[in-house]
Each structure stands twice: as C-alpha cells, then as structure tokens.
Design a protein around this motif. Sequence first.
Motif, PDB file in Angstrom:
ATOM      1  N   GLY A  15       0.786  -1.226   0.000  1.00  0.00           N
ATOM      2  CA  GLY A  15       0.000   0.000   0.000  1.00  0.00           C
ATOM      3  C   GLY A  15       0.820   1.279   0.000  1.00  0.00           C
ATOM      4  N   SER A  37       6.579 -11.518 -11.531  1.00  0.00           N
ATOM      5  CA  SER A  37       6.681 -12.593 -10.537  1.00  0.00           C
ATOM      6  C   SER A  37       5.603 -13.643 -10.746  1.00  0.00           C
ATOM      7  CB  SER A  37       6.502 -12.009  -9.135  1.00  0.00           C
ATOM      8  OG  SER A  37       7.512 -11.086  -8.849  1.00  0.00           O
ATOM      9  N   ARG A  41      -1.476 -15.940  -5.307  1.00  0.00           N
ATOM     10  CA  ARG A  41      -2.694 -15.184  -4.982  1.00  0.00           C
ATOM     11  C   ARG A  41      -3.539 -15.004  -6.243  1.00  0.00           C
ATOM     12  NH1 ARG A  41      -3.261 -10.142  -6.876  1.00  0.00           N
ATOM     13  NH2 ARG A  41      -1.696  -8.510  -6.524  1.00  0.00           N
ATOM     14  N   GLU A  72      14.423 -16.016  -6.065  1.00  0.00           N
ATOM     15  CA  GLU A  72      14.045 -15.915  -4.660  1.00  0.00           C
ATOM     16  C   GLU A  72      12.554 -16.148  -4.585  1.00  0.00           C
ATOM     17  OE1 GLU A  72      11.839 -13.481  -3.360  1.00  0.00           O
ATOM     18  OE2 GLU A  72      11.516 -12.804  -5.406  1.00  0.00           O
ATOM     19  N   TRP A  73      12.080 -16.529  -3.413  1.00  0.00           N
ATOM     20  CA  TRP A  73      10.627 -16.621  -3.224  1.00  0.00           C
ATOM     21  C   TRP A  73      10.324 -16.442  -1.746  1.00  0.00           C
ATOM     22  CZ3 TRP A  73       8.072 -20.220  -0.207  1.00  0.00           C
ATOM     23  CH2 TRP A  73       8.827 -21.318   0.204  1.00  0.00           C
ATOM     24  N   TYR A  81       5.064 -15.895  -3.453  1.00  0.00           N
ATOM     25  CA  TYR A  81       5.472 -15.041  -4.565  1.00  0.00           C
ATOM     26  C   TYR A  81       6.927 -15.373  -4.886  1.00  0.00           C
ATOM     27  CZ  TYR A  81       1.647 -11.943  -2.944  1.00  0.00           C
ATOM     28  OH  TYR A  81       0.444 -11.418  -2.555  1.00  0.00           O
ATOM     29  N   GLU A 101      10.219  -5.794  -7.879  1.00  0.00           N
ATOM     30  CA  GLU A 101       9.332  -5.202  -6.868  1.00  0.00           C
ATOM     31  C   GLU A 101       8.906  -6.356  -5.969  1.00  0.00           C
ATOM     32  OE1 GLU A 101       5.899  -3.112  -8.661  1.00  0.00           O
ATOM     33  OE2 GLU A 101       4.955  -3.646  -6.760  1.00  0.00           O
ATOM     34  N   ILE A 102       9.635  -6.542  -4.865  1.00  0.00           N
ATOM     35  CA  ILE A 102       9.430  -7.746  -4.042  1.00  0.00           C
ATOM     36  C   ILE A 102       9.433  -7.378  -2.559  1.00  0.00           C
ATOM     37  CG2 ILE A 102      10.428  -9.259  -5.802  1.00  0.00           C
ATOM     38  CD1 ILE A 102      13.000  -9.344  -4.206  1.00  0.00           C
ATOM     39  N   ASP A 103       9.066  -8.351  -1.723  1.00  0.00           N
ATOM     40  CA  ASP A 103       8.953  -8.049  -0.295  1.00  0.00           C
ATOM     41  C   ASP A 103      10.317  -8.132   0.402  1.00  0.00           C
ATOM     42  OD1 ASP A 103       9.399 -10.804   0.092  1.00  0.00           O
ATOM     43  OD2 ASP A 103       8.148 -10.770   1.893  1.00  0.00           O
ATOM     44  N   GLY A 106      12.288 -11.423   0.258  1.00  0.00           N
ATOM     45  CA  GLY A 106      12.884 -11.606  -1.062  1.00  0.00           C
ATOM     46  C   GLY A 106      14.110 -10.710  -1.233  1.00  0.00           C
ATOM     47  N   ARG A 137      -7.334   1.755  -1.343  1.00  0.00           N
ATOM     48  CA  ARG A 137      -7.188   1.010  -2.598  1.00  0.00           C
ATOM     49  C   ARG A 137      -8.381   0.086  -2.815  1.00  0.00           C
ATOM     50  NH1 ARG A 137      -1.733  -2.307  -3.282  1.00  0.00           N
ATOM     51  NH2 ARG A 137      -2.825  -3.786  -1.965  1.00  0.00           N
ATOM     52  N   ARG A 148      -1.605  -7.509   6.282  1.00  0.00           N
ATOM     53  CA  ARG A 148      -0.615  -6.709   5.558  1.00  0.00           C
ATOM     54  C   ARG A 148      -0.053  -5.585   6.438  1.00  0.00           C
ATOM     55  NH1 ARG A 148      -0.943  -6.852  -0.464  1.00  0.00           N
ATOM     56  NH2 ARG A 148      -1.618  -8.967  -0.902  1.00  0.00           N
TER      57      ARG A 148
HETATM   58  N1  LIG Z   1       9.633 -12.133  -2.331  1.00  0.00           N
HETATM   59  C1  LIG Z   1       8.814 -11.726  -3.304  1.00  0.00           C
HETATM   60  N2  LIG Z   1       7.870 -10.817  -3.029  1.00  0.00           N
HETATM   61  C2  LIG Z   1       7.081 -10.424  -4.054  1.00  0.00           C
HETATM   62  C3  LIG Z   1       7.212 -10.917  -5.371  1.00  0.00           C
HETATM   63  N3  LIG Z   1       6.266 -10.320  -6.124  1.00  0.00           N
HETATM   64  C4  LIG Z   1       5.588  -9.474  -5.344  1.00  0.00           C
HETATM   65  N4  LIG Z   1       6.063  -9.530  -4.078  1.00  0.00           N
HETATM   66  C5  LIG Z   1       5.657  -8.775  -2.901  1.00  0.00           C
HETATM   67  O1  LIG Z   1       4.551  -9.392  -2.287  1.00  0.00           O
HETATM   68  C6  LIG Z   1       3.827  -8.413  -1.559  1.00  0.00           C
HETATM   69  C7  LIG Z   1       2.343  -8.515  -1.888  1.00  0.00           C
HETATM   70  O2  LIG Z   1       2.140  -8.224  -3.249  1.00  0.00           O
HETATM   71  P1  LIG Z   1       0.672  -7.983  -3.817  1.00  0.00           P
HETATM   72  O3  LIG Z   1      -0.223  -9.087  -3.360  1.00  0.00           O
HETATM   73  O4  LIG Z   1       0.761  -7.748  -5.294  1.00  0.00           O
HETATM   74  O5  LIG Z   1       0.185  -6.671  -3.060  1.00  0.00           O
HETATM   75  P2  LIG Z   1       0.647  -5.132  -3.200  1.00  0.00           P
HETATM   76  O6  LIG Z   1       2.133  -5.078  -3.334  1.00  0.00           O
HETATM   77  O7  LIG Z   1       0.154  -4.537  -1.945  1.00  0.00           O
HETATM   78  O8  LIG Z   1      -0.065  -4.578  -4.406  1.00  0.00           O
HETATM   79  C8  LIG Z   1       4.436  -7.056  -1.924  1.00  0.00           C
HETATM   80  O9  LIG Z   1       5.350  -6.679  -0.900  1.00  0.00           O
HETATM   81  C9  LIG Z   1       5.177  -7.365  -3.204  1.00  0.00           C
HETATM   82  O10 LIG Z   1       6.282  -6.499  -3.409  1.00  0.00           O
HETATM   83  C10 LIG Z   1       8.248 -11.863  -5.615  1.00  0.00           C
HETATM   84  O11 LIG Z   1       8.463 -12.358  -6.716  1.00  0.00           O
HETATM   85  N5  LIG Z   1       9.010 -12.232  -4.551  1.00  0.00           N
END
Ligand SMILES: Nc1nc2c(ncn2[C@@H]2O[C@H](COP(=O)(O)OP(=O)(O)O)[C@@H](O)[C@H]2O)c(=O)[nH]1
Length: 185
Positions: A15, A37, A41, A72-73, A81, A101-103, A106, A137, A148
């Motif tokens: 967010g 990615s 979900r 990575e995952w 993800y 764009e990852i968490d 990751g 959102r 979250r």
């Molecule tokens: N580790 C990892 N995190 C990911 C990947 N793709 C997306 N994310 C992360 O997963 C989290 C949730 O993503 P999402 O469900 O799309 O929600 P949003 O980022 O709030 O729009 C966010 O922090 C993303 O950056 C990935 O390939 N690997």
Amino acid sequence: MSERPRLTVLSGPSGVGKSTVVAHMRKEHSEVWLSVSATTRGPRPGERHGVHYFFVTDEEMDKLIANGELLEWAEFAGNRYGTPRAAVLEHLETGVPVLLEIDLQGARQVRESMPEAQLVFLAPPSWEELVRRLTGRGTEPPEVIERRLDAAKVELAAEPEFDATLVNTSVEDVARELLALMDVV
Ligand SMILES: Nc1nc2c(ncn2[C@@H]2O[C@H](COP(=O)(O)OP(=O)(O)O)[C@@H](O)[C@H]2O)c(=O)[nH]1
Ligand SMILES: Nc1ncnc2c1ncn2[C@@H]1O[C@H](COP(=O)(O)OP(=O)(O)O)[C@@H](O)[C@H]1O
C-alpha cells in the motif's frame, strides 16, 4: 547509464505505492525491465496473467521452487510469490536495467545471492497515510488488510538494511529519484 546496469530491488510495505511509482516511471522509461513474478494469490480486477503476475496454482509454485527456477521466493500474507530467475539474468546479460518489486524476505535473499544488487526501500510519509492508502485502494477485505499491516510493521523496522530510502510523498518525485538511483537518465 553505467556500463553494466545493476539489479535494483524495490521493497516497502503493502500500500505504500510501489506499483504506482513503477508504472509512472515506466510510462516514460520503458527501457527499465520490470520482472514479472509468479504468485499463488488470485488476480485483482484488471490484473492480467503474464503482465502483472504469472498467476499459478500451489502445485505449479511447488514445481518452480523444486526445479530451482526462482531467484528468490517468499510467503507473504498467506500467498507465495517468486521471481523467475532466467528472465532476470538474460536481461542483465544484455545490458538492460532490471527492477524487482518484491517483499523484504525476497530482498534479503537477493542481497545474499547477488551482493551487487541495489536495495531501495519505499517508505510512507506516515503510518496513518499508509493505512489510508491500503484501505483506500479497496482491493483487500479487512482481515487481509490487518495481515498486511502486521507485515508492514516488520518491514518498516528493516528499513536500515537498505542501501537507500525514498519517501513516497509525490509519485513524480519518487519515480525521478528511483531512475537516478538506477543510473537511467
Ligand atoms: N519475495 C517476493 N515478493 C514479491 C514478489 N512479487 C511481489 N512480491 C511482494 O509481495 C507483496 C504482496 O504483493 P501484492 O499481493 O501484489 O500486493 P501489493 O504489493 O500490496 O499490491 C508485496 O510486498 C510485493 O512487493 C516476488 O516475486 N518475490
Ligand atoms: N504518492 C502518493 N500519494 C497518494 N496516494 C498514493 C501515492 N502513491 C500511491 N498512492 C495510492 O496508494 C494506493 C496503494 O498504491 P499501490 O501502488 O497499489 O501500492 P503497493 O504496490 O506498494 O502495494 C493506491 O490507491 C495508489 O493510488
């Protein structure tokens, strides 16, 4: 642009505006390649397979992991993800600047496997504004928003691990700052 573009990772709480900033940046700088990615979900309205994510089943995700196809995952708020490895390496090898764009989990894995990567944290102007954006959102039910926001507390505490922090007050400003960090001008 420097000779060999680096891999850049953008992380930050759900967010905060990561997708918005990246979409804005890529409108004028389509030369930046954003990794797509795989996720377990379900798609939100308007999200397309192969564009926003590869939407996969649990079994398909198991296989991607078992076959070593992910750079990575991580599990985030009840879903998995992961970043397809091959496409990232191919783009870097051909000199294309790559953005993930990852968490946080990751980002930590990328730091381990590719120490030359640049880790950028996107922070909200305030906690209240983050709650407002995530709620506003309108894509998640209240219990998912709660999960979250719990994750967001952990992510905000990890900000010092990153190479740079950008505060998302203005989408335009942050997009410009991110391009500068990526050496794309
Ligand atoms: N580790 C990892 N995190 C990911 C990947 N793709 C997306 N994310 C992360 O997963 C989290 C949730 O993503 P999402 O469900 O799309 O929600 P949003 O980022 O709030 O729009 C966010 O922090 C993303 O950056 C990935 O390939 N690997
Ligand atoms: N700088 C900003 N100011 C105000 N609202 C913003 C800003 N950046 C993003 N938003 C809004 O915040 C919400 C979450 O943004 P989004 O890009 O989906 O976040 P993330 O990808 O980090 O989960 C969206 O409704 C978006 O329009």
